[in-house]
Enzyme design. Structure first.
Site, PDB file in Angstrom:
ATOM      1  N   LYS A 174      29.135  34.176 -31.139  1.00  0.00           N
ATOM      2  CA  LYS A 174      30.312  33.284 -31.777  1.00  0.00           C
ATOM      3  C   LYS A 174      31.563  33.870 -31.206  1.00  0.00           C
ATOM      4  CE  LYS A 174      29.083  33.735 -36.587  1.00  0.00           C
ATOM      5  NZ  LYS A 174      29.829  32.688 -37.144  1.00  0.00           N
ATOM      6  N   CYS A 192      42.732  28.278 -30.666  1.00  0.00           N
ATOM      7  CA  CYS A 192      43.574  29.375 -31.630  1.00  0.00           C
ATOM      8  C   CYS A 192      44.390  29.189 -31.285  1.00  0.00           C
ATOM      9  CB  CYS A 192      42.676  30.869 -31.130  1.00  0.00           C
ATOM     10  SG  CYS A 192      41.268  31.668 -30.511  1.00  0.00           S
TER      11      CYS A 192
END
Ligand SMILES: Cc1cc2nc3c(=O)[nH]c(=O)nc-3n(C[C@H](O)[C@H](O)[C@H](O)COP(=O)(O)O)c2cc1C
Length: 291
Positions: free
Chosen positions: A48, A132
């Site tokens: 993750k 991001c």
């Protein structure tokens, strides 16, 4: 046994990797698969997304199912670097499967600090999530900013000598960014992350969920990217998008990917890895593919 594929220090026993964010932090892996099944079918785990500090993620709803797809808006919930290393890493390493850490940062310094934070650990590589937003550049995603990616990769490479992958966003100047990654010493490209999408969850009043689309709906789009990128760059490509079967996986390989990741397949059935590898091996034999 000879590895299926070796890239720098990373040795994959099979071309299949578990994609970031789709199998938790490995807490439940051994509820569904034996240690032997895990070791012999999964080439690598991709964790993750891990950030420097804990992240709570987005409020619900975080998942929305569409025809043949899934929109997720998890918001990168994770326990942060230190808790991950203390509470989750030891169990992940105990499987003896190569481990790649997916890194999430909001500025170049975050990625560098994370790479440094994993230097002393027995992890095999890192995967940079460039979808991001870069806070220092007003929140524009790294993936829309080739110069930003160049700086990011350069700075991370200064502190990280092991396997380094960049996970491309499927939108933005994809080809330009791929070429920059190649020049700056990245080892592999993960093609690609989810597609920006929106689901209507309430008509009146209007309520929407914005997030990333994954699953079979994106397979033809990502396959095209893989096919075209494979002709433009020499870097090994790891395909990711809508792989639910051995046939899907093989399609990625014949289109130029050297390995692949499975995401929503894990959410549908946590034993998918084993089934996909078995099916792929049968199809390879049937068609006389890859020796
Ligand atoms: C619930 C969920 C969480 C995800 N979390 C991450 C993440 O933390 N970092 C990342 O780079 N990609 C993340 N992804 C993207 C997947 O790793 C994968 O690239 C994408 O889902 C496409 O593959 P698929 O169609 O096989 O699911 C996530 C996807 C889903 C569905």
């Amino acid at each position: 046994m000879r590895p299926y594929l070796k890239i720098r220090n990373l040795e994959l026993k099979t071309p299949l990797m578990l994609a970031s964010g789709t199998w938790g932090l490995g807490e439940n892996l051994d509820l569904y698969l034996t240690k032997e099944e895990i070791k012999s079918n999964i080439g690598a785990f991709v964790s993750k997304g891990i950030s420097r500090f804990p992240k709570k993620g987005n409020p619900p709803p975080r998942l929305y199912e569409t025809p043949c797809g899934l929109i997720n808006s998890i918001g990168l919930e994770n326990p942060g670097l230190e808790v991950f290393k203390k509470d989750y890493l030891p169990k992940l390493l105990s499987y003896e499967v190569p481990l790649i850490i997916n890194l999430h940062g909001e500025e170049v310094e975050d990625f560098v600090a994370l790479a440094e934070g994993f230097k002393e650990e027995k992890v095999d590589g890192i995967e940079l999530n460039i979808s991001c937003p870069n806070v220092k550049k007003g929140g524009i995603a790294f993936s829309s900013d080739p110069k930003g990616v160049k700086t990011l990769v350069k700075e991370v490479r200064k502190v990280w000598e092991r396997f380094l992958a960049v996970k491309l966003s499927p939108v933005g100047p994809v080809y330009e960014i791929a070429e920059i990654c190649e020049k700056e010493g990245v080892d592999a490209l993960v093609v690609a992350n989810t597609y920006p999408a929106l689901g209507v969850i309430g008509l009146a009043p209007l309520k929407v969920i914005k997030g990333g689309l994954s699953g079979p709906a994106i397979k033809p789009l990502t396959l095209r990217l893989v096919y075209e990128l494979a002709q433009k760059v020499k870097l090994p490509i790891i395909g990711s998008g809508g792989i639910l079967s051995g046939k899907d996986a093989l399609e990625y390989l014949v289109c130029g990917a050297k390995a692949f990741q499975i995401g929503v397949a894990n959410l549908i059935d946590p034993t998918s890895a084993v089934k996909i590898i078995q099916e792929m091996e049968e199809l390879k034999k049937k068609h006389g593919l890859f020796g």
